[in-house]
Design a protein around this motif. Structure first.
Motif, PDB file in Angstrom:
ATOM      1  N   TYR A  46      36.798  37.287  48.234  1.00  0.00           N
ATOM      2  CA  TYR A  46      38.179  36.808  48.246  1.00  0.00           C
ATOM      3  C   TYR A  46      38.717  36.786  46.815  1.00  0.00           C
ATOM      4  O   TYR A  46      37.964  36.580  45.862  1.00  0.00           O
ATOM      5  CB  TYR A  46      38.261  35.386  48.820  1.00  0.00           C
ATOM      6  CG  TYR A  46      37.973  35.312  50.293  1.00  0.00           C
ATOM      7  CD1 TYR A  46      36.681  35.071  50.746  1.00  0.00           C
ATOM      8  CD2 TYR A  46      38.978  35.485  51.233  1.00  0.00           C
ATOM      9  CE1 TYR A  46      36.411  35.018  52.103  1.00  0.00           C
ATOM     10  CE2 TYR A  46      38.708  35.428  52.583  1.00  0.00           C
ATOM     11  CZ  TYR A  46      37.423  35.198  53.011  1.00  0.00           C
ATOM     12  OH  TYR A  46      37.154  35.151  54.348  1.00  0.00           O
ATOM     13  N   TYR A  55      42.029  35.024  44.606  1.00  0.00           N
ATOM     14  CA  TYR A  55      42.923  33.888  44.740  1.00  0.00           C
ATOM     15  C   TYR A  55      43.935  33.849  43.598  1.00  0.00           C
ATOM     16  O   TYR A  55      43.688  34.335  42.498  1.00  0.00           O
ATOM     17  CB  TYR A  55      42.127  32.580  44.661  1.00  0.00           C
ATOM     18  CG  TYR A  55      40.931  32.461  45.569  1.00  0.00           C
ATOM     19  CD1 TYR A  55      39.705  33.011  45.213  1.00  0.00           C
ATOM     20  CD2 TYR A  55      41.012  31.764  46.758  1.00  0.00           C
ATOM     21  CE1 TYR A  55      38.597  32.883  46.018  1.00  0.00           C
ATOM     22  CE2 TYR A  55      39.898  31.615  47.585  1.00  0.00           C
ATOM     23  CZ  TYR A  55      38.702  32.182  47.201  1.00  0.00           C
ATOM     24  OH  TYR A  55      37.596  32.052  48.009  1.00  0.00           O
ATOM     25  N   TYR A  64      45.826  30.545  41.917  1.00  0.00           N
ATOM     26  CA  TYR A  64      46.029  29.112  41.852  1.00  0.00           C
ATOM     27  C   TYR A  64      47.142  28.820  40.850  1.00  0.00           C
ATOM     28  O   TYR A  64      47.329  29.544  39.875  1.00  0.00           O
ATOM     29  CB  TYR A  64      44.755  28.399  41.375  1.00  0.00           C
ATOM     30  CG  TYR A  64      43.701  28.178  42.427  1.00  0.00           C
ATOM     31  CD1 TYR A  64      42.799  29.190  42.765  1.00  0.00           C
ATOM     32  CD2 TYR A  64      43.593  26.957  43.076  1.00  0.00           C
ATOM     33  CE1 TYR A  64      41.821  28.976  43.736  1.00  0.00           C
ATOM     34  CE2 TYR A  64      42.610  26.728  44.036  1.00  0.00           C
ATOM     35  CZ  TYR A  64      41.735  27.740  44.355  1.00  0.00           C
ATOM     36  OH  TYR A  64      40.768  27.524  45.303  1.00  0.00           O
ATOM     37  N   LEU A  72      44.504  22.208  39.712  1.00  0.00           N
ATOM     38  CA  LEU A  72      44.918  23.491  40.270  1.00  0.00           C
ATOM     39  C   LEU A  72      45.217  23.346  41.751  1.00  0.00           C
ATOM     40  O   LEU A  72      44.579  22.560  42.465  1.00  0.00           O
ATOM     41  CB  LEU A  72      43.815  24.540  40.085  1.00  0.00           C
ATOM     42  CG  LEU A  72      43.698  25.198  38.715  1.00  0.00           C
ATOM     43  CD1 LEU A  72      43.246  24.228  37.638  1.00  0.00           C
ATOM     44  CD2 LEU A  72      42.769  26.400  38.784  1.00  0.00           C
ATOM     45  N   LEU A 132      45.932  25.831  45.254  1.00  0.00           N
ATOM     46  CA  LEU A 132      45.911  27.197  45.763  1.00  0.00           C
ATOM     47  C   LEU A 132      47.306  27.632  46.196  1.00  0.00           C
ATOM     48  O   LEU A 132      47.973  26.957  46.964  1.00  0.00           O
ATOM     49  CB  LEU A 132      44.955  27.301  46.951  1.00  0.00           C
ATOM     50  CG  LEU A 132      44.815  28.705  47.540  1.00  0.00           C
ATOM     51  CD1 LEU A 132      44.104  29.621  46.548  1.00  0.00           C
ATOM     52  CD2 LEU A 132      44.059  28.673  48.866  1.00  0.00           C
ATOM     53  N   PHE A 183      46.411  30.919  37.668  1.00  0.00           N
ATOM     54  CA  PHE A 183      45.032  31.366  37.506  1.00  0.00           C
ATOM     55  C   PHE A 183      44.673  32.358  38.597  1.00  0.00           C
ATOM     56  O   PHE A 183      44.859  32.091  39.782  1.00  0.00           O
ATOM     57  CB  PHE A 183      44.064  30.189  37.593  1.00  0.00           C
ATOM     58  CG  PHE A 183      44.127  29.249  36.424  1.00  0.00           C
ATOM     59  CD1 PHE A 183      45.022  28.198  36.421  1.00  0.00           C
ATOM     60  CD2 PHE A 183      43.296  29.427  35.331  1.00  0.00           C
ATOM     61  CE1 PHE A 183      45.093  27.335  35.339  1.00  0.00           C
ATOM     62  CE2 PHE A 183      43.357  28.565  34.245  1.00  0.00           C
ATOM     63  CZ  PHE A 183      44.266  27.516  34.260  1.00  0.00           C
ATOM     64  N   VAL A 190      33.148  30.839  42.646  1.00  0.00           N
ATOM     65  CA  VAL A 190      34.477  31.239  42.189  1.00  0.00           C
ATOM     66  C   VAL A 190      34.491  31.359  40.670  1.00  0.00           C
ATOM     67  O   VAL A 190      34.042  30.445  39.964  1.00  0.00           O
ATOM     68  CB  VAL A 190      35.544  30.221  42.651  1.00  0.00           C
ATOM     69  CG1 VAL A 190      36.931  30.649  42.179  1.00  0.00           C
ATOM     70  CG2 VAL A 190      35.525  30.089  44.167  1.00  0.00           C
ATOM     71  N   PHE A 249      37.128  31.914  37.530  1.00  0.00           N
ATOM     72  CA  PHE A 249      38.546  31.837  37.212  1.00  0.00           C
ATOM     73  C   PHE A 249      38.860  32.615  35.945  1.00  0.00           C
ATOM     74  O   PHE A 249      38.050  32.670  35.015  1.00  0.00           O
ATOM     75  CB  PHE A 249      38.956  30.378  36.987  1.00  0.00           C
ATOM     76  CG  PHE A 249      38.935  29.529  38.220  1.00  0.00           C
ATOM     77  CD1 PHE A 249      37.776  28.885  38.625  1.00  0.00           C
ATOM     78  CD2 PHE A 249      40.089  29.369  38.984  1.00  0.00           C
ATOM     79  CE1 PHE A 249      37.754  28.105  39.766  1.00  0.00           C
ATOM     80  CE2 PHE A 249      40.070  28.587  40.125  1.00  0.00           C
ATOM     81  CZ  PHE A 249      38.914  27.956  40.511  1.00  0.00           C
ATOM     82  N   GLY A 250      40.068  33.185  35.898  1.00  0.00           N
ATOM     83  CA  GLY A 250      40.580  33.726  34.650  1.00  0.00           C
ATOM     84  C   GLY A 250      41.048  32.584  33.761  1.00  0.00           C
ATOM     85  O   GLY A 250      40.980  31.416  34.138  1.00  0.00           O
ATOM     86  N   ILE A 251      41.547  32.929  32.561  1.00  0.00           N
ATOM     87  CA  ILE A 251      41.946  31.887  31.614  1.00  0.00           C
ATOM     88  C   ILE A 251      43.346  31.356  31.887  1.00  0.00           C
ATOM     89  O   ILE A 251      43.761  30.373  31.292  1.00  0.00           O
ATOM     90  CB  ILE A 251      41.854  32.370  30.160  1.00  0.00           C
ATOM     91  CG1 ILE A 251      42.794  33.549  29.915  1.00  0.00           C
ATOM     92  CG2 ILE A 251      40.424  32.744  29.809  1.00  0.00           C
ATOM     93  CD1 ILE A 251      42.879  33.940  28.449  1.00  0.00           C
ATOM     94  N   GLY A 267      39.707  28.960  30.213  1.00  0.00           N
ATOM     95  CA  GLY A 267      39.799  28.827  31.656  1.00  0.00           C
ATOM     96  C   GLY A 267      38.946  27.689  32.166  1.00  0.00           C
ATOM     97  O   GLY A 267      38.609  26.768  31.422  1.00  0.00           O
ATOM     98  N   PHE A 289      41.554  20.483  44.222  1.00  0.00           N
ATOM     99  CA  PHE A 289      41.273  19.903  42.915  1.00  0.00           C
ATOM    100  C   PHE A 289      41.816  18.486  42.773  1.00  0.00           C
ATOM    101  O   PHE A 289      42.878  18.152  43.308  1.00  0.00           O
ATOM    102  CB  PHE A 289      41.879  20.765  41.807  1.00  0.00           C
ATOM    103  CG  PHE A 289      41.094  22.009  41.516  1.00  0.00           C
ATOM    104  CD1 PHE A 289      41.219  23.125  42.324  1.00  0.00           C
ATOM    105  CD2 PHE A 289      40.216  22.055  40.445  1.00  0.00           C
ATOM    106  CE1 PHE A 289      40.479  24.281  42.068  1.00  0.00           C
ATOM    107  CE2 PHE A 289      39.481  23.196  40.176  1.00  0.00           C
ATOM    108  CZ  PHE A 289      39.612  24.308  40.993  1.00  0.00           C
TER     109      PHE A 289
END
Lengths: 112, 114
Positions: free
Chosen positions: A31, A33, A35, A43, A45, A88, A100, A102-104, B42, B105
């Motif tokens: 998957y 995503y 966020y 965060l 979704l 994100f 999962v 995550f990007g920055i 991140g 979260f």
């Protein structure tokens, strides 16, 4: 290993479309995503897409997935000032749980 | 439903002090996670849990310990805080299974170590 890359900043005018891009490295992602993080919050979704899909549309949001190039994009139509946030990109891989990465994050600034 | 809650919201520690961050969820989720968020980095996974009584290391576990004695709670401990642990800490939870498993979260805990 898994890696997700995205640009740091995007500025658009209110009413224009925003396109946030992301690349990922792991072709076994299940998957992908998007966020959203508003200032001082966790965060949340926005949307996700299964890896065997090319596109998903949800009201003002359109997600495009190019699995060959490992490229994911999020298009926000008619961008509003309330869309200003950090977005994100993330990918998940099943390894006993959905791991999962995550990007920055891309900071979207909407100019009135 | 409150969702995912975290306490405290803010904390300032001196180097060498200890503290525990509490995460609670009321969605009956099996999986829980602790992340740290640093500028330009991140979110990085510290520890996670796939069920009551079980925990596992994530990407950056050093200097942290966790416990999941009750399904709804996931505790993150710092035994001897260091300035490198200054960060914003997020807890998350998700349902079990191979589905998309959205992670929910908490609002975060901003920790400063002097």
């Amino acid at each position: 290993g898994e890696d997700v890359e995205q640009s740091l900043f995007l500025s658009v005018r209110e009413g224009d479309s925003s396109v946030i891009n992301c690349t990922y490295t792991d072709s076994s992602s299940t998957y992908l995503y998007w966020y959203k993080q508003e200032p001082g919050a966790g965060l949340q979704l926005l949307t996700y897409i299964f890896s065997n899909m090319d596109m998903k549309q949800d009201q003002r949001l359109t997600v495009l997935l190019n699995k060959k190039d490992k490229h994911l994009s999020l298009r926000i139509a008619d961008t509003q000032t309330g869309d200003s946030a950090i977005y994100f990109c993330a990918e998940s891989i099943w390894g006993g749980y959905q791991k999962v990465t995550f990007g920055i994050g891309t900071k979207l600034q909407v100019i009135p | 439903n409150a969702g995912v809650t975290q306490t405290p919201k803010f904390r300032v520690l001196k180097t060498g002090q200890s503290m525990t961050l509490l995460c609670a969820q009321d969605m009956n989720h099996e999986y829980m996670y602790w992340y740290r968020q640093d500028p330009g980095m991140g979110l990085r996974l510290i520890h996670y849990s796939v069920g009551e009584g079980t925990t596992a290391k994530g990407e950056v576990p050093d200097g942290y310990n966790v416990s999941r004695l009750k399904k709804q709670n996931f505790l993150l401990g710092l035994e001897s805080a260091a300035p490198s642990q200054t960060s914003v800490y997020f807890c998350a939870s998700s349902p079990q299974g191979k589905g998309a498993n959205e992670q929910f979260f908490g609002p975060g805990t901003r920790l400063t170590v002097l």
